[in-house]
Design an enzyme around this catalytic site. Structure first.
Site, mmCIF file in Angstrom:
data_model
loop_
_atom_site.group_PDB
_atom_site.id
_atom_site.type_symbol
_atom_site.label_atom_id
_atom_site.label_comp_id
_atom_site.label_asym_id
_atom_site.label_seq_id
_atom_site.Cartn_x
_atom_site.Cartn_y
_atom_site.Cartn_z
ATOM 1 N N GLY A 1 3.279 13.965 49.943
ATOM 2 C CA GLY A 1 4.648 14.443 49.716
ATOM 3 C C GLY A 1 5.573 13.320 49.277
ATOM 4 O O GLY A 1 5.125 12.192 49.044
ATOM 5 N N TYR B 1 13.246 23.982 62.377
ATOM 6 C CA TYR B 1 13.011 22.604 61.922
ATOM 7 C C TYR B 1 13.684 21.599 62.869
ATOM 8 O O TYR B 1 13.081 20.602 63.278
ATOM 9 C CB TYR B 1 13.569 22.476 60.506
ATOM 10 N N PRO C 1 15.014 10.201 58.821
ATOM 11 C CA PRO C 1 15.655 10.163 57.508
ATOM 12 C C PRO C 1 16.754 11.217 57.384
ATOM 13 O O PRO C 1 16.672 12.291 57.973
ATOM 14 C CB PRO C 1 14.514 10.494 56.532
ATOM 15 N N GLY C 2 17.738 10.884 56.570
ATOM 16 C CA GLY C 2 18.719 11.884 56.151
ATOM 17 C C GLY C 2 18.205 12.581 54.905
ATOM 18 O O GLY C 2 16.985 12.725 54.708
ATOM 19 N N VAL D 1 16.942 12.878 51.481
ATOM 20 C CA VAL D 1 16.269 11.997 50.520
ATOM 21 C C VAL D 1 15.878 12.845 49.311
ATOM 22 O O VAL D 1 15.520 14.022 49.458
ATOM 23 C CB VAL D 1 15.013 11.377 51.190
HETATM 24 N N1 CAA Z 1 28.166 25.904 57.576
HETATM 25 C C1 CAA Z 1 28.857 27.049 57.709
HETATM 26 N N2 CAA Z 1 28.553 28.151 57.037
HETATM 27 C C2 CAA Z 1 27.510 28.112 56.221
HETATM 28 C C3 CAA Z 1 26.734 26.953 56.049
HETATM 29 C C4 CAA Z 1 27.125 25.813 56.768
HETATM 30 N N3 CAA Z 1 26.474 24.655 56.667
HETATM 31 N N4 CAA Z 1 25.740 27.200 55.182
HETATM 32 C C5 CAA Z 1 25.869 28.501 54.819
HETATM 33 N N5 CAA Z 1 26.947 29.040 55.424
HETATM 34 C C6 CAA Z 1 27.473 30.392 55.274
HETATM 35 C C7 CAA Z 1 27.662 30.745 53.819
HETATM 36 O O1 CAA Z 1 28.897 30.262 53.384
HETATM 37 C C8 CAA Z 1 27.602 32.252 53.867
HETATM 38 O O2 CAA Z 1 28.855 32.739 54.345
HETATM 39 P P1 CAA Z 1 29.475 34.105 53.783
HETATM 40 O O3 CAA Z 1 28.440 35.162 54.044
HETATM 41 O O4 CAA Z 1 30.731 34.269 54.585
HETATM 42 O O5 CAA Z 1 29.743 33.847 52.345
HETATM 43 C C9 CAA Z 1 26.588 32.505 54.940
HETATM 44 O O6 CAA Z 1 26.516 31.320 55.715
HETATM 45 C C10 CAA Z 1 25.215 32.788 54.404
HETATM 46 O O7 CAA Z 1 24.462 33.096 55.479
HETATM 47 P P2 CAA Z 1 23.117 33.879 55.367
HETATM 48 O O8 CAA Z 1 22.666 34.247 56.715
HETATM 49 O O9 CAA Z 1 23.245 34.973 54.363
HETATM 50 O O10 CAA Z 1 22.201 32.737 54.829
HETATM 51 P P3 CAA Z 1 21.298 32.726 53.558
HETATM 52 O O11 CAA Z 1 20.162 33.609 53.803
HETATM 53 O O12 CAA Z 1 22.123 32.879 52.334
HETATM 54 O O13 CAA Z 1 20.754 31.232 53.564
HETATM 55 C C11 CAA Z 1 20.493 28.965 54.173
HETATM 56 C C12 CAA Z 1 21.352 30.237 54.251
HETATM 57 C C13 CAA Z 1 19.024 29.268 53.863
HETATM 58 C C14 CAA Z 1 20.529 28.313 55.528
HETATM 59 C C15 CAA Z 1 21.088 28.084 53.103
HETATM 60 O O14 CAA Z 1 22.434 27.885 53.402
HETATM 61 C C16 CAA Z 1 20.414 26.728 53.024
HETATM 62 O O15 CAA Z 1 19.377 26.565 52.418
HETATM 63 N N6 CAA Z 1 21.007 25.695 53.647
HETATM 64 C C17 CAA Z 1 20.495 24.333 53.633
HETATM 65 C C18 CAA Z 1 19.649 24.080 54.823
HETATM 66 C C19 CAA Z 1 19.233 22.628 54.779
HETATM 67 O O16 CAA Z 1 20.040 21.713 54.817
HETATM 68 N N7 CAA Z 1 17.934 22.405 54.722
HETATM 69 C C20 CAA Z 1 17.437 21.070 54.630
HETATM 70 C C21 CAA Z 1 16.157 21.097 53.869
HETATM 71 S S1 CAA Z 1 15.593 19.473 53.500
HETATM 72 C C22 CAA Z 1 15.119 18.874 54.952
HETATM 73 O O17 CAA Z 1 14.993 19.546 55.926
HETATM 74 C C23 CAA Z 1 14.813 17.404 54.984
HETATM 75 C C24 CAA Z 1 15.577 16.753 56.046
HETATM 76 O O18 CAA Z 1 15.017 16.442 57.076
HETATM 77 C C25 CAA Z 1 16.996 16.394 55.836
#
Ligand code: CAA
Length: 245
Positions: free
Chosen positions: A12, A151, A181-182, A184
């Site tokens: 990865g 996660y 990590p944050g 990346v």
């Molecule tokens: N804070 C507050 N509200 C949030 C939010 C947040 N951080 N993120 C999403 N929302 C809100 C949206 O604004 C939306 O609000 P409205 O319905 O009022 O418009 C609502 O939440 C959407 O909620 P849903 O339940 O419908 O969520 P979804 O199915 O659309 O998907 C999610 C939401 C999949 C979590 C998407 O927001 C996402 O992918 N977020 C990122 C998650 C993330 O950071 N993953 C990291 C992956 S990389 C990794 O993990 C490596 C590492 O170690 C750092």
């Protein structure tokens, strides 16, 4: 004799950089893979870059798969001196929509794998009185993240494991540490929807995502002979995205 390292999930984004860093330090490195199609390209690229990484097929999410992986690495390279528990996946969704499958896939691959792989490795390290174990956790195990209850639970669990194992093995020349990590620039982070990712990136004080080599640097630091008195620690590498002490 060169040291021998097993890096789980080494094909990865962050894993590849860790394999390269440890190889650059003169360590013989092995990693596991699950996807035959993808791994051929990966190996060709690594060879072109001058890296010879031993590839062993194996699923770290099951105890049997992990044990077979460790035994194959031992047969091919020798006893494992350095273990980097790096394998991880995401199944992001808000908790009220999360299925048991999304929960279990992440817990099995990201947290149970740590038990599965470390268990067959630790006895040899204890006998030889030298070892380095590094968990690759995440900023989100520390601060939580919207859509990542599975996660974040797994990643927080990894550090609980680190600090217990560090105590149990401190007198035997084995150090156990966590790197968190944050965000990346890897395929995993690029899979986050662009609008969401842009908002996250804007929160990072350094103004950019991390580079895989910036995480691998810390792993190299922790597995060095000179790091013998660093154990049970967590090293946050996140561009200032989450600061605490
Ligand atoms: N804070 C507050 N509200 C949030 C939010 C947040 N951080 N993120 C999403 N929302 C809100 C949206 O604004 C939306 O609000 P409205 O319905 O009022 O418009 C609502 O939440 C959407 O909620 P849903 O339940 O419908 O969520 P979804 O199915 O659309 O998907 C999610 C939401 C999949 C979590 C998407 O927001 C996402 O992918 N977020 C990122 C998650 C993330 O950071 N993953 C990291 C992956 S990389 C990794 O993990 C490596 C590492 O170690 C750092």
């Amino acid at each position: 004799m060169p040291r021998i390292a097993l890096v789980t999930g080494g094909t990865g984004g962050i894993g590849t950089a860790i394999c390269k860093k440890l190889s650059d330090m003169g360590i013989q490195v092995a990693t596991n893979f699950r996807n035959h199609e993808k791994v051929g390209q990966w190996q060709a690229k690594m060879q072109a870059d001058g890296y010879a990484i031993a590839l062993v097929e194996g699923d770290v999410a099951t105890p049997e798969g992990a044990e077979a992986l460790v035994r194959e690495v031992e047969a091919r390279l020798g006893p494992v001196d350095i273990l980097v528990n790096n394998a991880g996946i995401t199944r992001d969704t808000t908790f009220h929509k999360m299925s048991p499958q999304q929960w279990h896939e992440v817990i099995n691959t990201n947290l149970n794998s740590v038990f599965n792989v470390t268990r067959p490795v630790i006895e040899g390290m204890r006998q030889r009185k030298w070892g380095r174990i590094v968990q690759i956790s995440s900023i989100n195990g520390l601060k939580g993240q919207y859509g990542q209850a599975n996660y974040a639970a797994a990643k927080a669990g990894m550090h609980g494991f680190t600090i217990s194992l560090a105590r149990e093995n401190a007198r035997l020349g084995i150090t156990v540490n966590t790197v968190s990590p944050g965000y990346v620039a890897t395929d995993m982070v690029m899979a986050v929807p662009e609008d969401v990712r842009a908002k996250i990136a804007a929160e990072i004080p350094t103004g950019r995502l991390g580079k895989p080599a910036e995480i691998a640097y810390a792993v190299g630091f922790l597995v060095a002979d000179e790091a013998a008195w660093i154990t049970g620690s967590n090293l946050d590498i996140n561009g200032g995205h989450h600061m605490g002490w």
